[in-house]
Design a protein around this motif. Structure first.
Motif, PDB file in Angstrom:
ATOM      1  N   LEU A   1       0.857  -1.329  -0.093  1.00  0.00           N
ATOM      2  CA  LEU A   1      -0.091   0.031   0.058  1.00  0.00           C
ATOM      3  C   LEU A   1       0.957   1.197   0.090  1.00  0.00           C
ATOM      4  O   LEU A   1       1.861   1.228   0.527  1.00  0.00           O
ATOM      5  N   SER A   2       0.451   2.327  -0.748  1.00  0.00           N
ATOM      6  CA  SER A   2       1.285   3.570  -0.694  1.00  0.00           C
ATOM      7  C   SER A   2       0.300   4.744  -0.565  1.00  0.00           C
ATOM      8  O   SER A   2      -0.584   4.833  -1.338  1.00  0.00           O
ATOM      9  N   VAL A   3       0.928   5.622   0.050  1.00  0.00           N
ATOM     10  CA  VAL A   3       0.461   7.163   0.146  1.00  0.00           C
ATOM     11  C   VAL A   3       1.530   7.873  -0.183  1.00  0.00           C
ATOM     12  O   VAL A   3       2.715   7.906   0.206  1.00  0.00           O
ATOM     13  N   VAL A   4       1.420   8.882  -1.175  1.00  0.00           N
ATOM     14  CA  VAL A   4       2.424  10.082  -1.348  1.00  0.00           C
ATOM     15  C   VAL A   4       1.910  11.380  -0.821  1.00  0.00           C
ATOM     16  O   VAL A   4       0.756  11.649  -0.870  1.00  0.00           O
TER      17      VAL A   4
ATOM     18  N   GLY B   1       3.025   7.510  -8.940  1.00  0.00           N
ATOM     19  CA  GLY B   1       2.567   6.543 -10.117  1.00  0.00           C
ATOM     20  C   GLY B   1       1.742   5.204  -9.307  1.00  0.00           C
ATOM     21  O   GLY B   1       2.568   4.561  -8.778  1.00  0.00           O
ATOM     22  N   GLN B   2       0.679   5.113  -9.720  1.00  0.00           N
ATOM     23  CA  GLN B   2      -0.068   3.937  -9.265  1.00  0.00           C
ATOM     24  C   GLN B   2      -0.325   3.945  -7.750  1.00  0.00           C
ATOM     25  O   GLN B   2      -0.570   2.986  -7.059  1.00  0.00           O
ATOM     26  N   SER B   3      -0.208   5.173  -7.102  1.00  0.00           N
ATOM     27  CA  SER B   3      -0.193   5.052  -5.494  1.00  0.00           C
ATOM     28  C   SER B   3      -1.894   4.949  -5.087  1.00  0.00           C
ATOM     29  O   SER B   3      -2.622   5.542  -5.911  1.00  0.00           O
ATOM     30  N   ASP B   4      -1.760   4.543  -4.094  1.00  0.00           N
ATOM     31  CA  ASP B   4      -3.115   4.221  -3.412  1.00  0.00           C
ATOM     32  C   ASP B   4      -3.814   5.651  -3.096  1.00  0.00           C
ATOM     33  O   ASP B   4      -5.213   6.056  -3.130  1.00  0.00           O
ATOM     34  N   LEU B   5      -3.072   6.351  -2.658  1.00  0.00           N
ATOM     35  CA  LEU B   5      -3.655   7.837  -2.296  1.00  0.00           C
ATOM     36  C   LEU B   5      -2.422   8.886  -2.467  1.00  0.00           C
ATOM     37  O   LEU B   5      -1.215   8.769  -2.179  1.00  0.00           O
ATOM     38  N   LEU B   6      -2.902  10.008  -3.123  1.00  0.00           N
ATOM     39  CA  LEU B   6      -2.009  11.168  -3.221  1.00  0.00           C
ATOM     40  C   LEU B   6      -2.460  12.347  -2.408  1.00  0.00           C
ATOM     41  O   LEU B   6      -3.624  12.861  -2.746  1.00  0.00           O
ATOM     42  N   ILE B   7      -1.787  12.692  -1.516  1.00  0.00           N
ATOM     43  CA  ILE B   7      -2.275  13.884  -0.592  1.00  0.00           C
ATOM     44  C   ILE B   7      -1.621  15.121  -1.302  1.00  0.00           C
ATOM     45  O   ILE B   7      -0.308  15.058  -1.095  1.00  0.00           O
TER      46      ILE B   7
ATOM     47  N   LYS C   1      -4.111  17.121 -12.863  1.00  0.00           N
ATOM     48  CA  LYS C   1      -3.194  16.800 -14.089  1.00  0.00           C
ATOM     49  C   LYS C   1      -2.209  15.744 -13.390  1.00  0.00           C
ATOM     50  O   LYS C   1      -1.880  14.876 -14.022  1.00  0.00           O
ATOM     51  N   ILE C   2      -1.497  16.399 -12.286  1.00  0.00           N
ATOM     52  CA  ILE C   2      -0.566  15.321 -11.716  1.00  0.00           C
ATOM     53  C   ILE C   2      -1.106  14.111 -11.463  1.00  0.00           C
ATOM     54  O   ILE C   2      -0.550  12.902 -11.689  1.00  0.00           O
TER      55      ILE C   2
ATOM     56  N   GLU D   1      -1.912   8.311 -12.417  1.00  0.00           N
ATOM     57  CA  GLU D   1      -2.885   6.967 -12.372  1.00  0.00           C
ATOM     58  C   GLU D   1      -3.096   6.726 -10.793  1.00  0.00           C
ATOM     59  O   GLU D   1      -3.017   5.706 -10.600  1.00  0.00           O
ATOM     60  N   VAL D   2      -3.064   7.904 -10.057  1.00  0.00           N
ATOM     61  CA  VAL D   2      -3.330   7.624  -8.890  1.00  0.00           C
ATOM     62  C   VAL D   2      -4.749   6.880  -8.389  1.00  0.00           C
ATOM     63  O   VAL D   2      -5.746   7.285  -8.978  1.00  0.00           O
TER      64      VAL D   2
END
Ligand SMILES: [Zn+2]
Ligand SMILES: [Zn+2]
Length: 267
Positions: A167-170, A186-192, A214-215, A220-221
Motif C-alpha cells: 500500500l502506498s500514500v504520497v 505513479g499508481q499510488s493508493d492515495l496522493l495527498i 493533472k498530476i 494514475e493514482v
C-alpha cells in the motif's frame, strides 16, 4: 504485528496554510501503520489537532518535513520543548525526523537559539536527511520511504510511504507542477496533494486544483486528496476545477478528516 499492518490510516490534522483559521489549522498530516505513527509537517496548531485525534506527541515515532517554511515546521520547537516536560520521562520511543538536506543545519540553528530547552534525552532523537537533488529511498521497519525533489524550496521533497504489503500514500508537501511528483506518485493508493489557490490565481511554487488533478491523472493514482487551502479556496468549487483534469476518486481535505487506505478499498 504484520496482521495490524494491512492499512494506512491517514488523518488530516491541518488542511490550511499560514493564514490563521479556526477551520483550517496549518499543514500537518498523520499516517498510522499498525501502531507506528508518522507525522508529515507540523505547522502551528499541530499538537492541539493531535489531541483532538486522541494522540499525544509521545505517540509519534517519525516526523517527516517536506520543507522548512513556518506553516510546515513552526510547531517543532514547542513539540520538543513539551517532550522535555516533566524531565524527559514521558517519551518511551525514539523520535526520528526525516527531511531534505539542510535539516541538520536548520535544527542546529534552533538549538543555538533555544539550547537545552529543546534537546531531547540522548538516544531518543535522530535526524535522517534525504537527498534534495535527486530521488532517494530508505527502508524502515514497517515501510519504505521514497522521495524526490519538488519545485518549491531548495530543500523541498515529496514522500512516498509504502507498506510491506504494497500500500502506498504520497505526500506532496508544497510544490509547483513537478514531473518528479508525477513519477513518485505513479499508481499510488492515495496522493495527498497541495492545491493552495484556485485556478486563475496561480502563483509560483504552488498548485491549483486543475494542476493537482493533472498530476494525479498522469500518475494514475487511485485516490486524490487536495489540501493546503488558502481562504480563497473556500470561495470556489474546488471539485469542479479539479474535474477539468481528473476523474478518479477525490476528496477535499478538512481538519480531522480520516482516510482509510487498505487493499480492500481499491475497487
Ligand atoms: Zn512552503
Ligand atoms: Zn505551505
Amino acid at each position: 504485528m504484520v496482521s495490524n499492518n494491512t492499512s494506512i490510516t491517514v488523518t488530516i490534522l491541518g488542511s490550511g496554510t499560514c493564514v490563521p483559521s479556526l477551520k483550517r489549522s496549518s499543514c500537518s498530516v498523520m499516517m498510522e501503520i499498525g501502531t507506528t505513527k508518522l507525522l508529515f509537517d507540523s505547522g502551528p496548531g499541530t499538537m492541539r489537532r493531535l489531541l483532538e485525534s486522541d494522540t499525544t506527541i509521545f505517540d509519534i515515532d517519525y516526523i517527516f518535513y517536506s520543507h522548512f517554511h513556518p506553516d510546515h515546521t513552526a510547531e517543532l520547537v514547542p513539540f520538543l520543548f513539551a517532550t522535555k516536560y516533566p524531565g524527559n520521562v514521558q517519551r518511551k520511543i525514539p523520535l526520528t525526523v526525516v527531511a531534505g538536506k539542510g535539516f541538520s543545519s536548520f535544527y542546529e540553528k534552533l538549538t543555538a537559539v533555544y539550547g537545552h530547552w529543546i534537546e531531547i534525552a540522548p538516544g531518543m532523537f535522530q535526524i535522517q536527511e534525504f537527498d534534495n537533488k535527486g530521488p532517494d529511498s530508505r527502508r524502515f521497519e514497517l515501510f519504505t520511504v521514497d522521495s524526490v525533489p519538488v519545485a518549491h524550496n531548495e530543500e523541498s521533497i515529496a514522500f512516498r510511504i509504502k507498506t510491506l504489503e504494497g500500500l502506498s500514500v504520497v505526500y506532496s508537501g508544497d510544490t509547483d507542477y513537478s514531473e518528479s511528483l508525477v513519477n513518485l506518485a505513479g499508481q499510488s493508493d492515495l496522493l495527498i496533494c497541495e492545491s493552495a489557490l484556485p485556478d486563475g490565481s496561480e502563483v509560483n511554487g504552488h498548485l491549483t486544483p486543475s494542476l493537482a488533478g493533472k498530476i494525479a491523472s498522469r500518475a494514475e493514482v487511485k485516490k486524490l486528496a487536495l489540501t493546503h487551502f488558502y481562504p480563497e479556496c473556500d470561495q470556489v468549487d474546488m471539485v469542479q476545477q479539479c474535474r477539468k483534469t481528473y476523474s478518479g476518486p477525490l476528496v477535499l481535505a478538512e481538519d480531522l478528516m480520516r482516510i482509510e487506505v487498505s487493499g480492500k478499498q481499491e475497487n
